[in-house]
Design a protein around this motif. Structure first.
Motif, PDB file in Angstrom:
ATOM      1  N   ALA A   1       0.829  -1.182  -0.180  1.00 28.42           N
ATOM      2  CA  ALA A   1       0.125  -0.004  -0.100  1.00 28.42           C
ATOM      3  C   ALA A   1       0.921   1.290  -0.039  1.00 28.42           C
ATOM      4  CB  ALA A   1      -1.014  -0.005   1.215  1.00 28.42           C
ATOM      5  N   TYR A   2       0.576   1.970  -1.020  1.00 27.01           N
ATOM      6  CA  TYR A   2       1.319   3.260  -1.117  1.00 27.01           C
ATOM      7  C   TYR A   2       0.229   4.570  -1.029  1.00 27.01           C
ATOM      8  CZ  TYR A   2       5.094   0.441  -3.144  1.00 27.01           C
ATOM      9  OH  TYR A   2       6.028  -0.395  -3.402  1.00 27.01           O
ATOM     10  N   ASP A   3      -0.859   4.136  -0.569  1.00 24.16           N
ATOM     11  CA  ASP A   3      -1.976   5.314  -0.152  1.00 24.16           C
ATOM     12  C   ASP A   3      -2.770   4.582   0.893  1.00 24.16           C
ATOM     13  OD1 ASP A   3      -4.734   6.451  -0.815  1.00 24.16           O
ATOM     14  OD2 ASP A   3      -3.643   7.523  -1.659  1.00 24.16           O
ATOM     15  N   SER A   4      -3.358   5.454   1.645  1.00 21.73           N
ATOM     16  CA  SER A   4      -3.954   4.772   2.767  1.00 21.73           C
ATOM     17  C   SER A   4      -5.415   4.164   2.370  1.00 21.73           C
ATOM     18  CB  SER A   4      -4.278   6.096   3.866  1.00 21.73           C
ATOM     19  OG  SER A   4      -5.173   6.858   3.314  1.00 21.73           O
ATOM     20  N   ASN A   5      -5.862   4.504   1.152  1.00 21.77           N
ATOM     21  CA  ASN A   5      -7.068   3.706   0.508  1.00 21.77           C
ATOM     22  C   ASN A   5      -6.727   2.650  -0.223  1.00 21.77           C
ATOM     23  OD1 ASN A   5      -9.202   4.000  -2.006  1.00 21.77           O
ATOM     24  ND2 ASN A   5      -9.963   3.805   0.008  1.00 21.77           N
ATOM     25  N   VAL A   6      -7.349   1.420   0.040  1.00 24.85           N
ATOM     26  CA  VAL A   6      -6.914   0.344  -0.709  1.00 24.85           C
ATOM     27  C   VAL A   6      -8.151  -0.360  -1.609  1.00 24.85           C
ATOM     28  CG1 VAL A   6      -6.084  -2.140  -0.547  1.00 24.85           C
ATOM     29  CG2 VAL A   6      -5.099  -0.271   0.869  1.00 24.85           C
ATOM     30  N   ASN A   7      -7.820  -0.607  -2.763  1.00 24.43           N
ATOM     31  CA  ASN A   7      -8.993  -1.165  -3.556  1.00 24.43           C
ATOM     32  C   ASN A   7      -8.435  -2.686  -4.197  1.00 24.43           C
ATOM     33  OD1 ASN A   7     -11.223   1.039  -3.554  1.00 24.43           O
ATOM     34  ND2 ASN A   7      -9.300   2.157  -4.152  1.00 24.43           N
ATOM     35  N   LEU A   8      -9.228  -3.446  -3.979  1.00 26.77           N
ATOM     36  CA  LEU A   8      -8.729  -4.732  -4.470  1.00 26.77           C
ATOM     37  C   LEU A   8     -10.008  -5.521  -5.092  1.00 26.77           C
ATOM     38  CD1 LEU A   8      -6.784  -5.764  -1.204  1.00 26.77           C
ATOM     39  CD2 LEU A   8      -5.936  -5.308  -3.391  1.00 26.77           C
ATOM     40  N   THR A   9      -9.691  -6.455  -6.045  1.00 25.81           N
ATOM     41  CA  THR A   9     -10.884  -7.028  -6.973  1.00 25.81           C
ATOM     42  C   THR A   9     -10.861  -8.433  -6.455  1.00 25.81           C
ATOM     43  OG1 THR A   9     -10.214  -5.483  -8.796  1.00 25.81           O
ATOM     44  CG2 THR A   9     -11.520  -7.692  -9.374  1.00 25.81           C
ATOM     45  N   ILE A  10     -12.316  -8.917  -6.214  1.00 24.72           N
ATOM     46  CA  ILE A  10     -12.347 -10.219  -5.764  1.00 24.72           C
ATOM     47  C   ILE A  10     -12.997 -10.937  -6.910  1.00 24.72           C
ATOM     48  CG2 ILE A  10     -14.086 -11.805  -4.479  1.00 24.72           C
ATOM     49  CD1 ILE A  10     -14.635  -9.432  -2.498  1.00 24.72           C
ATOM     50  N   SER A  11     -12.252 -12.369  -6.953  1.00 22.35           N
ATOM     51  CA  SER A  11     -12.370 -12.928  -8.161  1.00 22.35           C
ATOM     52  C   SER A  11     -12.711 -14.441  -7.762  1.00 22.35           C
ATOM     53  CB  SER A  11     -11.223 -12.768  -9.077  1.00 22.35           C
ATOM     54  OG  SER A  11      -9.971 -13.503  -8.543  1.00 22.35           O
ATOM     55  N   PHE A  12     -13.177 -15.093  -8.713  1.00 21.67           N
ATOM     56  CA  PHE A  12     -13.247 -16.657  -8.391  1.00 21.67           C
ATOM     57  C   PHE A  12     -12.703 -17.371  -9.556  1.00 21.67           C
ATOM     58  CE2 PHE A  12     -16.364 -15.038  -5.401  1.00 21.67           C
ATOM     59  CZ  PHE A  12     -16.274 -16.245  -4.459  1.00 21.67           C
ATOM     60  N   THR A  13     -12.090 -18.407  -9.556  1.00 24.73           N
ATOM     61  CA  THR A  13     -11.429 -18.948 -10.586  1.00 24.73           C
ATOM     62  C   THR A  13     -11.350 -20.509 -10.427  1.00 24.73           C
ATOM     63  OG1 THR A  13      -9.611 -17.086 -10.583  1.00 24.73           O
ATOM     64  CG2 THR A  13      -9.216 -19.218 -11.964  1.00 24.73           C
ATOM     65  N   GLU A  14     -11.661 -21.096 -11.602  1.00 21.91           N
ATOM     66  CA  GLU A  14     -11.929 -22.704 -11.793  1.00 21.91           C
ATOM     67  C   GLU A  14     -10.487 -23.318 -11.307  1.00 21.91           C
ATOM     68  OE1 GLU A  14     -15.437 -24.372 -13.969  1.00 21.91           O
ATOM     69  OE2 GLU A  14     -14.092 -23.334 -15.353  1.00 21.91           O
ATOM     70  N   TYR A  15     -10.472 -24.574 -10.721  1.00 22.01           N
ATOM     71  CA  TYR A  15      -9.209 -25.198 -10.649  1.00 22.01           C
ATOM     72  C   TYR A  15      -8.744 -25.952 -12.075  1.00 22.01           C
ATOM     73  CZ  TYR A  15      -9.387 -25.061  -5.405  1.00 22.01           C
ATOM     74  OH  TYR A  15      -9.156 -24.605  -4.196  1.00 22.01           O
ATOM     75  N   LYS A  16      -9.973 -26.237 -12.573  1.00 22.97           N
ATOM     76  CA  LYS A  16      -9.844 -26.665 -14.083  1.00 22.97           C
ATOM     77  C   LYS A  16     -10.903 -26.073 -14.834  1.00 22.97           C
ATOM     78  CE  LYS A  16      -7.551 -31.006 -12.579  1.00 22.97           C
ATOM     79  NZ  LYS A  16      -7.400 -32.390 -12.813  1.00 22.97           N
ATOM     80  N   ASN A  17     -10.772 -26.241 -16.161  1.00 23.66           N
ATOM     81  CA  ASN A  17     -11.871 -25.645 -16.950  1.00 23.66           C
ATOM     82  C   ASN A  17     -13.139 -26.795 -17.148  1.00 23.66           C
ATOM     83  OD1 ASN A  17     -13.158 -23.938 -18.951  1.00 23.66           O
ATOM     84  ND2 ASN A  17     -11.790 -24.789 -20.541  1.00 23.66           N
ATOM     85  N   PHE A  18     -13.864 -26.652 -16.010  1.00 16.95           N
ATOM     86  CA  PHE A  18     -14.882 -27.677 -15.998  1.00 16.95           C
ATOM     87  C   PHE A  18     -16.349 -26.868 -16.690  1.00 16.95           C
ATOM     88  CE2 PHE A  18     -12.712 -28.764 -12.042  1.00 16.95           C
ATOM     89  CZ  PHE A  18     -12.569 -30.170 -12.260  1.00 16.95           C
ATOM     90  N   LYS A  19     -16.007 -25.679 -17.121  1.00 19.25           N
ATOM     91  CA  LYS A  19     -17.258 -25.012 -17.948  1.00 19.25           C
ATOM     92  C   LYS A  19     -18.386 -25.117 -17.245  1.00 19.25           C
ATOM     93  CE  LYS A  19     -15.103 -25.573 -22.436  1.00 19.25           C
ATOM     94  NZ  LYS A  19     -15.321 -26.115 -23.751  1.00 19.25           N
ATOM     95  N   ASN A  20     -18.551 -24.849 -15.754  1.00 17.80           N
ATOM     96  CA  ASN A  20     -19.615 -24.735 -15.005  1.00 17.80           C
ATOM     97  C   ASN A  20     -20.343 -23.512 -15.522  1.00 17.80           C
ATOM     98  OD1 ASN A  20     -19.352 -27.069 -13.425  1.00 17.80           O
ATOM     99  ND2 ASN A  20     -17.452 -26.109 -12.462  1.00 17.80           N
ATOM    100  N   LYS A  21     -21.548 -23.532 -15.119  1.00 14.56           N
ATOM    101  CA  LYS A  21     -22.526 -22.516 -15.129  1.00 14.56           C
ATOM    102  C   LYS A  21     -22.738 -21.973 -13.834  1.00 14.56           C
ATOM    103  CE  LYS A  21     -24.813 -23.344 -19.566  1.00 14.56           C
ATOM    104  NZ  LYS A  21     -26.147 -23.391 -20.428  1.00 14.56           N
ATOM    105  N   VAL A  22     -22.173 -20.982 -13.282  1.00 14.37           N
ATOM    106  CA  VAL A  22     -22.402 -20.325 -12.236  1.00 14.37           C
ATOM    107  C   VAL A  22     -23.654 -19.480 -11.984  1.00 14.37           C
ATOM    108  CG1 VAL A  22     -21.085 -19.114 -10.425  1.00 14.37           C
ATOM    109  CG2 VAL A  22     -19.983 -20.428 -11.807  1.00 14.37           C
ATOM    110  N   ARG A  23     -24.735 -19.595 -11.291  1.00 15.44           N
ATOM    111  CA  ARG A  23     -25.794 -18.837 -10.983  1.00 15.44           C
ATOM    112  C   ARG A  23     -25.895 -18.126 -10.118  1.00 15.44           C
ATOM    113  NH1 ARG A  23     -28.038 -19.690 -16.304  1.00 15.44           N
ATOM    114  NH2 ARG A  23     -28.086 -22.190 -16.517  1.00 15.44           N
ATOM    115  N   GLY A  24     -24.952 -18.109  -9.063  1.00 15.17           N
ATOM    116  CA  GLY A  24     -24.915 -17.529  -7.795  1.00 15.17           C
ATOM    117  C   GLY A  24     -23.783 -17.589  -6.916  1.00 15.17           C
ATOM    118  N   ILE A  25     -23.372 -16.821  -6.291  1.00 17.63           N
ATOM    119  CA  ILE A  25     -22.322 -16.718  -5.160  1.00 17.63           C
ATOM    120  C   ILE A  25     -22.536 -16.262  -3.828  1.00 17.63           C
ATOM    121  CG2 ILE A  25     -19.893 -16.483  -4.714  1.00 17.63           C
ATOM    122  CD1 ILE A  25     -19.163 -16.415  -7.743  1.00 17.63           C
ATOM    123  N   GLN A  26     -22.350 -16.858  -2.872  1.00 15.45           N
ATOM    124  CA  GLN A  26     -22.300 -16.325  -1.563  1.00 15.45           C
ATOM    125  C   GLN A  26     -21.301 -16.609  -0.768  1.00 15.45           C
ATOM    126  OE1 GLN A  26     -25.881 -16.757   1.220  1.00 15.45           O
ATOM    127  NE2 GLN A  26     -24.422 -17.637   2.515  1.00 15.45           N
TER     128      GLN A  26
END
Length: 252
Positions: free
Chosen positions: A27-52
């Motif tokens: 951090a070079y600034d007191s405000n931190v912005n980060l991106t939440i992502s979800f990645t498949e372990y393998k390319n299963f080509k799942n259809k994701v309808r929702g996440i909690q």
């Protein structure tokens, strides 16, 4: 013995996959912005309808600002369920699935550094539920980032009084200073005859940036004379820095 070796190998692979998802952020600034992502372990080509999921952080180190969905049209909600813990849910109201591109840039989270915290802190996700077709739980197919934030770059490297926002005041003015080591601090105001008129701070302080307000009355509750005042910073009882300010009485 073979079963034990195989089990140990599977645990090692799992740990390695988790390590690969650690996102280290300086951090070079007191405000931190980060991106939440979800990645498949393998390319299963799942259809994701929702996440909690639950977002967990140390509220002694971070001040939470907001979470913002990056997916147009998605329903995204979150609420605090404990100190340093937020429950989040995101889905498409029309039932449309999230693409891998959507999942790679799903949500932006914003935090501020807690005042004078200069160490490492962590943000992680727990109780993850990834929902596929027909409500199927496909959480085990996905990995999420584990964030490590290093605030050491923000730690003060020297000790001094910050420049004032303006050179004069009528009712009060903010005085800021910083220390690069733990020390005894005395911040005081002197008149044109170099006589101490007011003590703003007199105590032992840790490394950090601090603020104090100077109003128009001295320690004896007498109003300052119009004109120049000198704010002095003493560190471990020795003069270290000073700055001038003019008291300009409000004539209205």
């Amino acid at each position: 013995m073979i079963k034990i070796i195989i089990s140990a190998l599977l645990i090692s692979i799992s740990l390695l996959q988790d390590v690969n998802r650690i996102v280290q952020h300086a951090a070079y600034d007191s405000n931190v912005n980060l991106t939440i992502s979800f990645t498949e372990y393998k390319n299963f080509k799942n259809k994701v309808r929702g996440i909690q999921f639950d977002l967990i952080y140390n509220d002694s180190h971070l001040l939470f600002n907001e979470l913002t969905s990056l997916i147009d049209g998605a329903i995204f909600e979150y609420k605090s369920i404990a100190e340093g813990k937020l429950r989040c849910v995101i889905f498409n109201l029309d039932g449309k699935s999230f693409s891998n591109i959507d999942l790679s840039k799903l949500i932006v989270m914003s935090f501020d550094q807690k005042n004078n915290f200069y160490g490492n802190t962590y943000i992680q996700m727990d109780n993850i539920i990834v929902v596929g077709d027909f409500g199927e739980d496909i959480s085990s197919s996905y990995q999420t980032p584990f964030f490590e934030i290093d605030f050491s770059e923000l730690q003060p490297k020297s000790t001094y009084i910050h420049n004032l926002e303006k050179s004069s005041f009528q009712d009060s003015i903010l005085v800021s200073f910083q220390t690069h080591e733990a020390c005894n601090v005395n911040l005081a105001v002197y008149d044109i005859f170099d006589l101490k008129r007011k003590t703003l701070i007199d105590q032992h302080m840790d490394i950090g940036i601090y603020n104090s307000y100077l109003n128009n009355y001295d320690d004896l509750l007498e109003e300052f004379d119009l004109g120049q005042l000198k704010i002095k910073l003493f560190i471990d009882y020795s003069p270290h820095d000073s700055i001038y300010v003019v008291y300009d009485k409000n004539k209205n």
